[in-house]
Motif scaffolding. Structure first.
Motif, short mmCIF file in Angstrom:
data_model
loop_
_atom_site.label_atom_id
_atom_site.label_comp_id
_atom_site.label_asym_id
_atom_site.label_seq_id
_atom_site.Cartn_x
_atom_site.Cartn_y
_atom_site.Cartn_z
N THR A 8 36.52 35.74 40.00
CA THR A 8 37.84 35.18 39.68
C THR A 8 38.98 35.93 40.34
OG1 THR A 8 37.95 36.58 37.69
CG2 THR A 8 37.05 34.35 37.42
N GLY A 9 38.68 36.81 41.31
CA GLY A 9 39.72 37.60 41.95
C GLY A 9 40.52 36.81 42.97
N PRO A 10 41.36 37.49 43.75
CA PRO A 10 42.20 36.80 44.75
C PRO A 10 41.40 35.97 45.75
CG PRO A 10 42.96 39.05 44.44
CD PRO A 10 41.67 38.93 43.69
N TRP A 11 40.23 36.48 46.17
CA TRP A 11 39.42 35.74 47.15
C TRP A 11 38.87 34.46 46.53
CZ3 TRP A 11 39.50 35.54 52.07
CH2 TRP A 11 38.42 35.15 52.84
N ALA A 12 38.47 34.52 45.28
CA ALA A 12 38.00 33.33 44.58
C ALA A 12 39.14 32.33 44.42
CB ALA A 12 37.43 33.71 43.22
N TRP A 32 32.65 31.57 36.34
CA TRP A 32 32.47 32.69 35.42
C TRP A 32 33.09 33.92 36.04
CZ3 TRP A 32 30.26 37.38 36.51
CH2 TRP A 32 30.10 38.27 35.44
N GLY A 33 33.66 34.78 35.23
CA GLY A 33 34.20 36.03 35.72
C GLY A 33 34.09 37.11 34.68
N ARG A 34 34.22 38.35 35.14
CA ARG A 34 34.15 39.48 34.21
C ARG A 34 35.40 39.58 33.34
NH1 ARG A 34 33.09 44.16 38.35
NH2 ARG A 34 34.48 42.81 39.58
N ARG A 35 36.47 38.88 33.74
CA ARG A 35 37.69 38.80 32.94
C ARG A 35 37.84 37.37 32.43
NH1 ARG A 35 42.12 39.32 36.09
NH2 ARG A 35 40.90 38.84 37.96
N PRO A 36 37.53 37.12 31.18
CA PRO A 36 37.56 35.74 30.66
C PRO A 36 38.90 35.06 30.86
CG PRO A 36 36.46 37.20 29.10
CD PRO A 36 37.06 38.08 30.16
N ALA A 67 32.02 35.36 44.65
CA ALA A 67 33.24 36.04 45.08
C ALA A 67 33.38 37.29 44.22
CB ALA A 67 34.45 35.13 44.94
N LEU A 68 32.37 38.14 44.33
CA LEU A 68 32.25 39.34 43.50
C LEU A 68 32.11 40.57 44.37
CD1 LEU A 68 29.58 37.99 40.98
CD2 LEU A 68 31.96 38.49 40.42
N PRO A 69 32.41 41.77 43.85
CA PRO A 69 32.11 42.99 44.59
C PRO A 69 30.62 43.05 44.93
CG PRO A 69 33.48 43.46 42.68
CD PRO A 69 33.05 42.04 42.55
N PRO A 70 30.25 43.69 46.04
CA PRO A 70 28.86 43.64 46.51
C PRO A 70 27.83 44.05 45.48
CG PRO A 70 30.27 44.60 48.19
CD PRO A 70 31.13 44.43 46.98
N GLN A 71 28.08 45.14 44.75
CA GLN A 71 27.08 45.61 43.80
C GLN A 71 26.92 44.65 42.63
OE1 GLN A 71 29.94 46.95 44.61
NE2 GLN A 71 30.90 48.13 42.95
#
Length: 305
Positions: A8-12, A32-36, A67-71
């Motif tokens: 859900t970040g800027p790239w998403a 879905w995102g880590r920040r609801p 659209a998540l960090p690699p890990q």
């Protein structure tokens, strides 16, 4: 194809949401995102469902875009591939070699299609240029400069606050882009040298299977006026450089073509040139470069003494 989005970040928000919602052959199933709260905002913008559980989104989708960090991407990509879902992934597919191998192995076991968004590979001018230069051959050396101001103080970049970019720097953020252009023209590569420059700048040298050599200068902390991307080949046909992109082309258009590629691969069973296996090889090369950079840093006090 039903495609769900994780992230859900800027790239998403700026790239994945617009590209997936506009694609005529995609049913954008949800996010879905880590920040609801961010997931809810993005879902409201594109008229889709906000999921509170990533596995539920995977279950409701035929393919999953990341659209998540690699890990974080690696963990969820393995789960999606194991569930038989096709993968639309970000580069790098891992900043840890073991993670990248797990993603590639899961995709192979699941028999799923995969496409990794090496952005310029999905630009028409770049794709045509790569095909032409690979067909011509005869290149003995190349230079790739990939410099940006993403992490430069006061750059204003929406991606500068990314913790993984701040930690891993240009080697892992723009290094995959440089390799994605050099490898299809010059062949597979081994790292022959790696040195640190100012801030996060790194300088790499490669030897390619066809005998050619190349260099890459990578940085996310360049002064804004000094940023830019250049790839130059030299050989028996003379000198050629990466062509400019046509007006109006950008990441959203590139992602739309990556979706096209995923649809074709899923329907035909034919792997795309930018699949997880290619992306894994890119990670292997960058991991070796990182190992050499760490060794160089650790040995510097001894040399200076």
């Amino acid at each position: 194809m039903k495609i769900g989005l994780l992230g859900t970040g800027p790239w998403a928000e700026r790239t994945y949401g617009p590209a997936l919602s506009a694609h005529p052959e995609v049913e954008f199933t949800g996010v879905w995102g880590r920040r609801p709260e961010a997931a809810a905002a993005l879902a409201d913008r594109f008229g889709i469902k906000a999921y509170s559980d990533a596995d539920e989104l995977i279950e409701d989708s035929e393919a999953v875009a990341f659209a998540l960090p690699p890990q974080v991407q690696a963990e969820h990509a393995v789960r999606a591939a194991t569930a038989g879902r096709h993968l639309l992934l970000e580069k790098p597919i891992g900043v840890d070699l073991a993670d990248a191998r797990r993603v590639a192995d899961a995709a192979a076991r699941g028999g799923v299609a995969s496409v990794v968004l090496f952005t310029l590979r999905f630009m028409p001018e770049t794709a045509a240029w790569i095909t032409e230069q690979a067909s011509l051959g005869g290149w003995f050396t190349a230079r790739a400069d990939w410099l940006a101001a993403v992490l430069t103080p006061n750059s204003g970049s929406p991606y500068g606050a990314s913790p993984w970019r701040q930690e891993k720097g240009a080697l892992w953020d723009v290094g995959p882009h440089a390799l994605s252009l050099l490898l299809p023209i010059l062949g597979d590569a081994t790292v022959t040298g790696a040195a640190r420059g100012q801030f996060d700048t790194v300088h790499l040298t490669f030897r390619h299977t066809g005998g050619a050599s190349s260099t890459a200068t990578l940085g996310l902390t360049a002064p804004p006026a000094a940023g830019g991307v250049e790839v130059v080949l030299r050989g028996e046909h003379g000198v050629t450089g990466l062509p400019p992109q046509r007006e109006g082309e950008g990441p959203v258009q590139a992602l739309g073509r990556a979706v096209d590629a995923l649809l074709v691969s899923a329907r035909t069973g034919q792997p795309h040139a930018c699949d997880v296996r290619f992306a894994l090889r890119v990670v292997e090369i960058l991991a070796e470069a990182e190992r050499m950079l760490v060794e160089d840093r650790n040995s510097r006090p001894e040399r200076e003494g």
